[in-house]
Scaffold this motif. Structure first.
Motif, short mmCIF file in Angstrom:
data_model
loop_
_atom_site.label_atom_id
_atom_site.label_comp_id
_atom_site.label_asym_id
_atom_site.label_seq_id
_atom_site.Cartn_x
_atom_site.Cartn_y
_atom_site.Cartn_z
N ARG A 110 0.71 -0.81 -0.22
CA ARG A 110 0.22 -0.30 0.16
C ARG A 110 0.58 1.24 0.15
O ARG A 110 1.88 1.74 0.92
CB ARG A 110 -0.89 -0.49 1.07
N GLU A 152 -4.48 6.70 -2.53
CA GLU A 152 -4.01 5.86 -2.51
C GLU A 152 -4.05 4.38 -3.62
O GLU A 152 -4.98 4.53 -4.18
CB GLU A 152 -5.08 5.08 -0.82
N ARG A 185 -2.50 0.48 -4.16
CA ARG A 185 -3.30 -1.04 -3.20
C ARG A 185 -2.46 -1.59 -4.38
O ARG A 185 -2.68 -1.58 -5.55
CB ARG A 185 -4.80 -1.44 -2.49
N LYS A 218 -4.23 -3.40 -9.59
CA LYS A 218 -3.63 -2.49 -8.11
C LYS A 218 -5.04 -1.90 -8.30
O LYS A 218 -6.04 -1.41 -9.54
CB LYS A 218 -3.00 -1.73 -8.69
N ALA A 219 -5.30 -1.56 -7.30
CA ALA A 219 -6.89 -0.59 -6.98
C ALA A 219 -5.93 0.74 -6.53
O ALA A 219 -5.53 0.94 -5.55
CB ALA A 219 -7.73 -1.47 -5.62
N ILE A 220 -6.65 2.08 -7.21
CA ILE A 220 -6.59 3.02 -6.78
C ILE A 220 -7.61 4.33 -6.27
O ILE A 220 -9.15 3.85 -6.30
CB ILE A 220 -5.81 3.75 -8.08
N SER A 221 -7.43 4.52 -5.49
CA SER A 221 -8.84 5.78 -4.57
C SER A 221 -7.99 7.35 -4.98
O SER A 221 -7.14 7.12 -4.39
CB SER A 221 -9.18 5.51 -3.78
N GLU A 249 -10.44 8.97 -1.02
CA GLU A 249 -11.64 7.63 -0.83
C GLU A 249 -12.61 7.68 -2.36
O GLU A 249 -13.73 6.83 -1.87
CB GLU A 249 -12.59 8.08 -0.03
N PRO A 282 -13.03 5.18 -5.75
CA PRO A 282 -12.36 4.85 -6.18
C PRO A 282 -12.40 4.93 -7.76
O PRO A 282 -13.30 5.47 -8.72
CB PRO A 282 -13.20 3.14 -6.12
N ILE A 283 -10.75 4.60 -8.45
CA ILE A 283 -10.85 4.95 -9.95
C ILE A 283 -10.61 3.72 -10.52
O ILE A 283 -9.71 2.68 -10.35
CB ILE A 283 -9.22 6.14 -9.71
N ARG A 284 -11.39 3.71 -11.44
CA ARG A 284 -11.83 1.81 -12.23
C ARG A 284 -9.81 1.62 -13.06
O ARG A 284 -9.46 0.93 -13.75
CB ARG A 284 -12.60 2.17 -13.31
#
Length: 366
Positions: free
Chosen positions: A69, A84, A86, A93-96, A99, A101-103
């Motif tokens: 992270r 953020e 991850r 990966k997971a992006i925000s 807070e 979320p961005i796809r």
């Protein structure tokens, strides 16, 4: 543009680390292989959604861990952001941001803008065209997020076309469809490249003239797959590209690969009218790259109204005192990150923070 706070968990060699940055010069120092560059890569991650060294996200995850992270608090034009990312070994990966979320990675690019300059860029003039294209693409993507999407689309089209060309009997109708898509999307992409190389050339020529004491004239030329592209609209470039694709169809079928497109373009550097790749000395080539990188900073400031964050990864040790002074004199009024093995030789400004790195732990010295 300012980076304020960075949090890392299981990122490269950092198990748990929180860092507060100053708005001026942040000098990250320590012995080799302690994790200095990893901090810069973590900061860079929020500009392009990927590291500048890692080919895969999994490489950023600490050995023996399944996920990492990174979180960055930054500001742009007086507005605060919290991003953020991850990273996982086995999935995307997971992006925000704030807070939310961005796809798509393209939705992140352009929010946090940086210019990265490491020792690998000193070979930019001698390297192959891929590195020069990549450097240009990173700059334009941060200024024109749609450019990044177009670049991604073009890559997918070329991959599909190459797969089709490798078939025993390529479907001509499908080939025509792919060529039309390639020409249509590439027109805008090539127009942007041409425009930005022209803008960079203006800044870089002045900088090269300054550092050489007026003895060297630098010019950058965009070598497009359609020939001269300067001044042409995206529609005009698209039309020329359609014609080029028709002309090379037989050759592409014989060689089973795409011969014309943005992936075949290059940038030429000329010093006093002579090609730098063949005739410039090593010192001249370093100066050209310095001029280009400082031009990227100036151009980004002009386009956005704010200076980008500048990441200098162990580059000062590669430069002589004259070039060091030249760099430092042109990067005031902006946030800078510098990695080095020691602080000796640096004329520390009042707005400087020293961060010492040892075995994956960072200590703020001053």
């Amino acid at each position: 543009m300012l980076a304020h706070r960075l949090v890392l968990e299981n990122f490269r060699n950092y198990t748990a680390q929180e860092l507060e940055f100053c708005p001026g010069v942040n000098i990250i120092y320590g012995d080799n292989a302690q994790g200095k560059t990893n901090i810069l890569e973590a900061v860079y991650l929020f500009s392009m959604g990927k590291g500048f060294r890692a080919k895969k996200d999994a490489e950023l995850v600490q050995h023996g861990r399944e996920e990492a992270r990174a979180a960055l608090t930054f500001s742009d034009a007086g507005r605060d952001w919290e991003a953020e990312i991850r990273l996982f070994r086995s999935r995307r990966k997971a992006i925000s941001v704030n807070e939310v979320p961005i796809r798509l990675t393209s939705e992140l690019i352009g929010r946090f803008r940086v210019i990265y300059f490491g020792p690998e860029y000193l070979g930019l003039i001698k390297e192959g065209p891929r590195q020069r294209r990549r450097n240009t693409d990173i700059l334009i993507s941060q200024l024109r997020p749609r450019y990044f999407s177009a670049l991604s689309d073009v890559k997918k089209i070329i991959d599909s076309k190459n797969a089709l060309l490798k078939m025993e009997r390529p479907n001509k109708a499908m080939l025509e469809i792919l060529n039309e898509k390639l020409a249509s999307i590439s027109g805008e992409l090539i127009a942007w490249r041409s425009q930005y190389i022209q803008k960079l050339n203006q800044y870089a020529a002045a900088l090269q003239n300054e550092i050489s004491g007026g003895s060297e004239t630098l010019s950058m030329e965009y070598l497009s797959c359609i020939g001269a592209a300067d001044g042409l609209s995206a529609e005009e470039i698209t039309q020329k590209l359609r014609q080029r694709l028709e002309n090379v169809e037989r050759r592409e079928l014989e060689n089973r690969e795409t011969a014309v497109g943005p992936h075949r373009e290059d940038i030429a550097y000329l010093i006093n009218g002579r090609e730098a790749k063949s005739f410039a000395s090593q010192g001249q080539q370093k100066t050209i790259v310095l001029s280009q990188k400082l031009s990227e900073v100036a151009l980004m400031r002009e386009e956005t109204g704010e200076a980008p964050v500048l990441l200098l990864d162990d580059i000062m040790s590669e430069l002589d005192r004259k070039r060091q002074s030249f760099v430092l004199s042109h990067i005031r009024d902006m946030q800078i990150f510098i990695t080095c093995t020691d602080t000796e030789g640096f004329a520390l400004r009042e707005d400087t923070r020293l961060l010492k790195v040892e075995n994956g732990t960072v200590k703020i010295v001053s």
